[in-house]
Design a protein around this motif. Structure first.
Motif, PDB file in Angstrom:
ATOM      1  N   ARG A 167      35.434  24.390  58.478  1.00  0.00           N
ATOM      2  CA  ARG A 167      36.463  25.387  58.796  1.00  0.00           C
ATOM      3  C   ARG A 167      37.253  24.989  60.044  1.00  0.00           C
ATOM      4  N   ALA A 168      36.574  24.481  61.057  1.00  0.00           N
ATOM      5  CA  ALA A 168      37.257  24.100  62.295  1.00  0.00           C
ATOM      6  C   ALA A 168      38.238  22.953  62.059  1.00  0.00           C
ATOM      7  N   VAL A 169      37.814  21.962  61.287  1.00  0.00           N
ATOM      8  CA  VAL A 169      38.710  20.829  60.993  1.00  0.00           C
ATOM      9  C   VAL A 169      39.888  21.310  60.152  1.00  0.00           C
ATOM     10  N   PHE A 170      39.619  22.138  59.160  1.00  0.00           N
ATOM     11  CA  PHE A 170      40.680  22.676  58.305  1.00  0.00           C
ATOM     12  C   PHE A 170      41.691  23.450  59.146  1.00  0.00           C
ATOM     13  N   ASP A 171      41.182  24.367  59.966  1.00  0.00           N
ATOM     14  CA  ASP A 171      42.047  25.213  60.790  1.00  0.00           C
ATOM     15  C   ASP A 171      42.908  24.374  61.735  1.00  0.00           C
ATOM     16  N   THR A 172      42.307  23.406  62.382  1.00  0.00           N
ATOM     17  CA  THR A 172      43.037  22.552  63.313  1.00  0.00           C
ATOM     18  C   THR A 172      44.093  21.722  62.583  1.00  0.00           C
ATOM     19  N   SER A 173      43.694  21.095  61.507  1.00  0.00           N
ATOM     20  CA  SER A 173      44.610  20.223  60.765  1.00  0.00           C
ATOM     21  C   SER A 173      45.795  20.991  60.196  1.00  0.00           C
ATOM     22  N   ARG A 174      45.504  22.135  59.604  1.00  0.00           N
ATOM     23  CA  ARG A 174      46.582  22.922  58.997  1.00  0.00           C
ATOM     24  C   ARG A 174      47.539  23.486  60.050  1.00  0.00           C
ATOM     25  N   ALA A 175      47.005  23.880  61.196  1.00  0.00           N
ATOM     26  CA  ALA A 175      47.863  24.402  62.260  1.00  0.00           C
ATOM     27  C   ALA A 175      48.788  23.324  62.805  1.00  0.00           C
ATOM     28  N   LEU A 176      48.318  22.094  62.826  1.00  0.00           N
ATOM     29  CA  LEU A 176      49.100  21.004  63.398  1.00  0.00           C
ATOM     30  C   LEU A 176      50.087  20.382  62.423  1.00  0.00           C
ATOM     31  N   GLU A 177      49.782  20.401  61.137  1.00  0.00           N
ATOM     32  CA  GLU A 177      50.633  19.685  60.187  1.00  0.00           C
ATOM     33  C   GLU A 177      52.053  20.250  60.132  1.00  0.00           C
ATOM     34  N   THR A 178      52.217  21.518  60.448  1.00  0.00           N
ATOM     35  CA  THR A 178      53.556  22.109  60.424  1.00  0.00           C
ATOM     36  C   THR A 178      54.338  21.802  61.695  1.00  0.00           C
ATOM     37  N   ARG A 179      53.679  21.206  62.676  1.00  0.00           N
ATOM     38  CA  ARG A 179      54.317  20.944  63.967  1.00  0.00           C
ATOM     39  C   ARG A 179      54.477  19.448  64.261  1.00  0.00           C
ATOM     40  N   VAL A 180      54.207  18.613  63.297  1.00  0.00           N
ATOM     41  CA  VAL A 180      54.194  17.169  63.532  1.00  0.00           C
ATOM     42  C   VAL A 180      55.571  16.643  63.960  1.00  0.00           C
TER      43      VAL A 180
END
Length: 115
Positions: A43-56
């Motif tokens: 869950r932590a990896v998912f949450d972090t990755s998804r939050a960042l992918e829209t801001r790349v």
């Protein structure tokens, strides 16, 4: 050594790809049925990755969000290092712990480079 924000974000994306593979391994492991606490790292990896992918494409927003997410990712990584050996002593789990620790450590170090 000094890195540009773009270089830091590019490296963070590579590290998160490694973390995503750990997530995938853990999520699909047989041990997850008997050790649901392992889902915390997924869950932590998912949450972090998804939050960042829209801001790349917005480097400042990406780095701000990564700073915000690092505490939770660090806590999940530390707990995973405790939980994984209880689930299995198999090399795959040992390597997954090493990988998550390395990813988290380097993400933290990269953030220090641009502060």
């Amino acid at each position: 050594m000094s890195y540009s924000k773009q270089e830091v974000v590019d490296r963070c994306q590579i590290l998160l790809a490694h973390a995503w593979m750990v997530r995938t391994f853990v999520k699909h492991s047989d041990e997850i049925d008997d050790f649901p606490e392992l889902m915390n790292i997924t869950r932590a990896v998912f949450d972090t990755s998804r939050a960042l992918e829209t801001r790349v494409d917005d480097l400042d927003a990406y780095l701000k969000m990564l700073r915000k997410k690092m505490r939770k990712l660090r806590q999940a990584t530390d707990q995973f290092a405790v939980d994984a050996p209880n689930a299995s002593l198999h090399t795959n789990f040992q390597q997954a712990v090493i990988s998550m620790k390395a990813c988290t450590k380097e993400l933290e170090e990269l953030l220090e480079q641009v502060e």
